[in-house]
Scaffold this motif. Structure first.
Motif, PDB file in Angstrom:
ATOM      1  N   GLU A   3      -9.685  63.765 -80.595  1.00 11.56           N
ATOM      2  CA  GLU A   3      -9.444  65.152 -80.995  1.00 11.56           C
ATOM      3  C   GLU A   3      -9.092  66.018 -79.783  1.00 11.56           C
ATOM      4  O   GLU A   3      -8.220  66.878 -79.850  1.00 11.56           O
ATOM      5  CB  GLU A   3     -10.713  65.687 -81.696  1.00 11.56           C
ATOM      6  CG  GLU A   3     -10.460  66.782 -82.681  1.00 11.56           C
ATOM      7  CD  GLU A   3      -9.775  66.297 -83.950  1.00 11.56           C
ATOM      8  OE1 GLU A   3      -9.294  65.147 -83.977  1.00 11.56           O
ATOM      9  OE2 GLU A   3      -9.697  67.084 -84.905  1.00 11.56           O
ATOM     10  N   LEU A   4      -9.790  65.727 -78.699  1.00 10.30           N
ATOM     11  CA  LEU A   4      -9.565  66.468 -77.464  1.00 10.30           C
ATOM     12  C   LEU A   4      -8.158  66.198 -76.934  1.00 10.30           C
ATOM     13  O   LEU A   4      -7.435  67.115 -76.530  1.00 10.30           O
ATOM     14  CB  LEU A   4     -10.605  66.015 -76.429  1.00 10.30           C
ATOM     15  CG  LEU A   4     -10.836  66.932 -75.243  1.00 10.30           C
ATOM     16  CD1 LEU A   4     -11.478  68.218 -75.694  1.00 10.30           C
ATOM     17  CD2 LEU A   4     -11.695  66.229 -74.207  1.00 10.30           C
ATOM     18  N   GLU A   5      -7.793  64.941 -76.962  1.00  9.01           N
ATOM     19  CA  GLU A   5      -6.455  64.523 -76.512  1.00  9.01           C
ATOM     20  C   GLU A   5      -5.374  65.212 -77.336  1.00  9.01           C
ATOM     21  O   GLU A   5      -4.359  65.682 -76.805  1.00  9.01           O
ATOM     22  CB  GLU A   5      -6.344  62.998 -76.635  1.00  9.01           C
ATOM     23  CG  GLU A   5      -5.001  62.414 -76.283  1.00  9.01           C
ATOM     24  CD  GLU A   5      -4.695  62.511 -74.802  1.00  9.01           C
ATOM     25  OE1 GLU A   5      -3.610  63.016 -74.466  1.00  9.01           O
ATOM     26  OE2 GLU A   5      -5.555  62.104 -73.982  1.00  9.01           O
ATOM     27  N   ARG A   6      -5.622  65.285 -78.626  1.00 11.80           N
ATOM     28  CA  ARG A   6      -4.658  65.902 -79.545  1.00 11.80           C
ATOM     29  C   ARG A   6      -4.484  67.384 -79.225  1.00 11.80           C
ATOM     30  O   ARG A   6      -3.365  67.899 -79.133  1.00 11.80           O
ATOM     31  CB  ARG A   6      -5.187  65.717 -80.975  1.00 11.80           C
ATOM     32  CG  ARG A   6      -4.332  66.279 -82.060  1.00 11.80           C
ATOM     33  CD  ARG A   6      -4.089  65.250 -83.143  1.00 11.80           C
ATOM     34  NE  ARG A   6      -3.470  65.816 -84.322  1.00 11.80           N
ATOM     35  CZ  ARG A   6      -4.120  66.168 -85.431  1.00 11.80           C
ATOM     36  NH1 ARG A   6      -5.437  65.991 -85.494  1.00 11.80           N
ATOM     37  NH2 ARG A   6      -3.467  66.664 -86.462  1.00 11.80           N
ATOM     38  N   LEU A   7      -5.610  68.060 -79.054  1.00 11.29           N
ATOM     39  CA  LEU A   7      -5.572  69.489 -78.731  1.00 11.29           C
ATOM     40  C   LEU A   7      -4.877  69.721 -77.396  1.00 11.29           C
ATOM     41  O   LEU A   7      -4.069  70.645 -77.245  1.00 11.29           O
ATOM     42  CB  LEU A   7      -7.007  70.032 -78.692  1.00 11.29           C
ATOM     43  CG  LEU A   7      -7.171  71.541 -78.557  1.00 11.29           C
ATOM     44  CD1 LEU A   7      -6.329  72.289 -79.567  1.00 11.29           C
ATOM     45  CD2 LEU A   7      -8.637  71.918 -78.704  1.00 11.29           C
ATOM     46  N   ASN A   8      -5.165  68.855 -76.447  1.00 14.30           N
ATOM     47  CA  ASN A   8      -4.524  68.956 -75.146  1.00 14.30           C
ATOM     48  C   ASN A   8      -3.010  68.863 -75.273  1.00 14.30           C
ATOM     49  O   ASN A   8      -2.268  69.665 -74.710  1.00 14.30           O
ATOM     50  CB  ASN A   8      -5.043  67.837 -74.233  1.00 14.30           C
ATOM     51  CG  ASN A   8      -4.467  67.928 -72.839  1.00 14.30           C
ATOM     52  OD1 ASN A   8      -4.334  69.017 -72.276  1.00 14.30           O
ATOM     53  ND2 ASN A   8      -4.086  66.788 -72.284  1.00 14.30           N
ATOM     54  N   ARG A   9      -2.534  67.908 -76.028  1.00 18.23           N
ATOM     55  CA  ARG A   9      -1.097  67.748 -76.251  1.00 18.23           C
ATOM     56  C   ARG A   9      -0.481  68.987 -76.879  1.00 18.23           C
ATOM     57  O   ARG A   9       0.569  69.455 -76.465  1.00 18.23           O
ATOM     58  CB  ARG A   9      -0.837  66.557 -77.185  1.00 18.23           C
ATOM     59  CG  ARG A   9      -0.644  65.260 -76.463  1.00 18.23           C
ATOM     60  CD  ARG A   9      -0.369  64.131 -77.450  1.00 18.23           C
ATOM     61  NE  ARG A   9      -0.801  62.849 -76.920  1.00 18.23           N
ATOM     62  CZ  ARG A   9      -0.089  62.171 -76.004  1.00 18.23           C
ATOM     63  NH1 ARG A   9       1.068  62.630 -75.580  1.00 18.23           N
ATOM     64  NH2 ARG A   9      -0.536  61.014 -75.545  1.00 18.23           N
ATOM     65  N   LEU A  10      -1.164  69.514 -77.896  1.00 16.99           N
ATOM     66  CA  LEU A  10      -0.636  70.682 -78.599  1.00 16.99           C
ATOM     67  C   LEU A  10      -0.579  71.909 -77.698  1.00 16.99           C
ATOM     68  O   LEU A  10       0.385  72.677 -77.732  1.00 16.99           O
ATOM     69  CB  LEU A  10      -1.489  70.973 -79.840  1.00 16.99           C
ATOM     70  CG  LEU A  10      -1.307  69.978 -80.988  1.00 16.99           C
ATOM     71  CD1 LEU A  10      -2.392  70.160 -82.038  1.00 16.99           C
ATOM     72  CD2 LEU A  10       0.074  70.141 -81.623  1.00 16.99           C
ATOM     73  N   LEU A  11      -1.611  72.087 -76.893  1.00 19.15           N
ATOM     74  CA  LEU A  11      -1.631  73.237 -75.989  1.00 19.15           C
ATOM     75  C   LEU A  11      -0.540  73.115 -74.930  1.00 19.15           C
ATOM     76  O   LEU A  11       0.134  74.085 -74.603  1.00 19.15           O
ATOM     77  CB  LEU A  11      -3.011  73.361 -75.323  1.00 19.15           C
ATOM     78  CG  LEU A  11      -4.140  73.839 -76.240  1.00 19.15           C
ATOM     79  CD1 LEU A  11      -5.479  73.758 -75.536  1.00 19.15           C
ATOM     80  CD2 LEU A  11      -3.883  75.258 -76.729  1.00 19.15           C
ATOM     81  N   THR A  12      -0.377  71.896 -74.411  1.00 19.16           N
ATOM     82  CA  THR A  12       0.670  71.665 -73.419  1.00 19.16           C
ATOM     83  C   THR A  12       2.048  71.906 -74.025  1.00 19.16           C
ATOM     84  O   THR A  12       2.905  72.539 -73.415  1.00 19.16           O
ATOM     85  CB  THR A  12       0.581  70.225 -72.885  1.00 19.16           C
ATOM     86  OG1 THR A  12      -0.720  70.029 -72.332  1.00 19.16           O
ATOM     87  CG2 THR A  12       1.625  69.986 -71.819  1.00 19.16           C
ATOM     88  N   GLU A  13       2.233  71.400 -75.240  1.00 17.41           N
ATOM     89  CA  GLU A  13       3.507  71.593 -75.930  1.00 17.41           C
ATOM     90  C   GLU A  13       3.776  73.077 -76.143  1.00 17.41           C
ATOM     91  O   GLU A  13       4.887  73.558 -75.897  1.00 17.41           O
ATOM     92  CB  GLU A  13       3.494  70.869 -77.277  1.00 17.41           C
ATOM     93  CG  GLU A  13       4.834  70.898 -77.984  1.00 17.41           C
ATOM     94  CD  GLU A  13       4.776  70.228 -79.362  1.00 17.41           C
ATOM     95  OE1 GLU A  13       3.768  69.553 -79.666  1.00 17.41           O
ATOM     96  OE2 GLU A  13       5.752  70.390 -80.126  1.00 17.41           O
ATOM     97  N   PHE A  14       2.749  73.801 -76.556  1.00 14.05           N
ATOM     98  CA  PHE A  14       2.894  75.239 -76.761  1.00 14.05           C
ATOM     99  C   PHE A  14       3.281  75.929 -75.456  1.00 14.05           C
ATOM    100  O   PHE A  14       4.210  76.746 -75.422  1.00 14.05           O
ATOM    101  CB  PHE A  14       1.598  75.846 -77.301  1.00 14.05           C
ATOM    102  CG  PHE A  14       1.680  77.327 -77.506  1.00 14.05           C
ATOM    103  CD1 PHE A  14       2.267  77.847 -78.646  1.00 14.05           C
ATOM    104  CD2 PHE A  14       1.184  78.192 -76.548  1.00 14.05           C
ATOM    105  CE1 PHE A  14       2.370  79.218 -78.832  1.00 14.05           C
ATOM    106  CE2 PHE A  14       1.286  79.574 -76.725  1.00 14.05           C
ATOM    107  CZ  PHE A  14       1.881  80.077 -77.869  1.00 14.05           C
ATOM    108  N   TYR A  15       2.594  75.563 -74.390  1.00 12.95           N
ATOM    109  CA  TYR A  15       2.864  76.159 -73.085  1.00 12.95           C
ATOM    110  C   TYR A  15       4.313  75.919 -72.663  1.00 12.95           C
ATOM    111  O   TYR A  15       5.010  76.836 -72.232  1.00 12.95           O
ATOM    112  CB  TYR A  15       1.902  75.588 -72.040  1.00 12.95           C
ATOM    113  CG  TYR A  15       2.119  76.149 -70.670  1.00 12.95           C
ATOM    114  CD1 TYR A  15       1.479  77.311 -70.266  1.00 12.95           C
ATOM    115  CD2 TYR A  15       2.994  75.525 -69.776  1.00 12.95           C
ATOM    116  CE1 TYR A  15       1.696  77.843 -69.008  1.00 12.95           C
ATOM    117  CE2 TYR A  15       3.227  76.061 -68.519  1.00 12.95           C
ATOM    118  CZ  TYR A  15       2.572  77.213 -68.148  1.00 12.95           C
ATOM    119  OH  TYR A  15       2.799  77.745 -66.906  1.00 12.95           O
ATOM    120  N   ASP A  16       4.752  74.687 -72.799  1.00 15.45           N
ATOM    121  CA  ASP A  16       6.115  74.339 -72.393  1.00 15.45           C
ATOM    122  C   ASP A  16       7.163  75.092 -73.216  1.00 15.45           C
ATOM    123  O   ASP A  16       8.158  75.577 -72.680  1.00 15.45           O
ATOM    124  CB  ASP A  16       6.346  72.834 -72.523  1.00 15.45           C
ATOM    125  CG  ASP A  16       5.620  72.060 -71.442  1.00 15.45           C
ATOM    126  OD1 ASP A  16       5.209  72.667 -70.434  1.00 15.45           O
ATOM    127  OD2 ASP A  16       5.455  70.834 -71.607  1.00 15.45           O
TER     128      ASP A  16
END
Lengths: 138, 138
Positions: A3-16
């Motif tokens: 779940e943490l990994e997933r959230l990390n990906r989404l936040l990074t994607e949002f940032y980019d």
DNA sequence: TTAAATTGTTTGATACTCAAAATATAATTA
DNA sequence: TAATTATATTTTGAGTATCAAACAATTTAA
């Protein structure tokens, strides 16, 4: 935890995506990314001294001096004497600078409106709550 | 609408804090922000050709060539011939590049863990849902 | 009052970026 | 097939952003 990994990906994607959106918006204007960012901070937080502005922008005061020179020449900001501290300079938006800021801020609002198009008011409240908690933890 | 304005502020604040966190993390390493970002993209998305990598990073291929030269010299990435298209170059992380990427990714995970410290599992699910919707709208 | 710290500017060097020209290869057209 | 057009990458030249360190003015602390 996955779940943490997933959230990390989404936040990074949002940032980019946010980053490239900002870049494409700025490219339409006559100003650089650094310059628009300076205007944004002054517009949102109000007038402040060089030191404080440099910290908010994440650059040295030396770097900021150069950027401020350009923005003063462009007529978007002004340098004023600090009323108490004679070492300090207070940087403030001019009327034209305010106009640029309002215009840019409106684009941000339009973006956020589009992004949340399929988010219900209840979910939006949850989202706001999460962001407040996260921002507090930095 | 005031709710929109509030969300806009929170997202901008999050973006700015994320940005300065990344900058401070990168400063601890021997590599520049542009270099770490290149490693990040290659690590997350896997090997790809110059053109594609340049697009993901938001720079021209000319700019990327220079950065790749440096990263090759530093031993973090390799240039390989594209199996089908002889015009193209495929850029891939070396073993050392993978190590750097994993180390950096771990810091991201730790950050996200800290940020969500006071967010319940239910809220976290909501947050993930919102981010998925927002990322889709860009 | 003197010494130390803070604020902002200047300077010199380095890094990043782009646009345009050049090179090599692929795809398309005649 | 041969010629043309399009694509992928590199090179080059110029402009911008950045920092660290040295400097000047002022404030704070000893």
């Amino acid at each position: 935890m996955a779940e943490l990994e997933r959230l990390n990906r989404l936040l990074t994607e949002f940032y980019d995506k946010m980053s490239s959106w900002e870049q494409s918006v700025v490219k339409e204007t006559d100003y650089s990314l650094a310059q628009v960012h300076t205007i944004e901070v002054l517009g949102c937080c109000g007038a402040m001294r060089m030191k404080e502005l440099a910290e908010k922008l994440g650059v040295t005061t030396g770097t900021l001096t150069v950027q401020v020179d350009k923005l003063v020449r462009a007529g978007l900001i002004e340098r004023r004497a600090h009323p108490q501290d004679r070492r300090a300079i207070v940087v403030v938006l001019t009327e034209e600078g305010e106009v640029i800021h309002r215009r840019h801020n409106q684009m941000h609002l339009t973006l956020v409106e589009e992004l949340t198009r399929h988010i219900s008011p209840e979910q939006e409240s949850e989202l706001i709550g999460c962001l407040e908690k996260m921002n507090r933890e930095f």
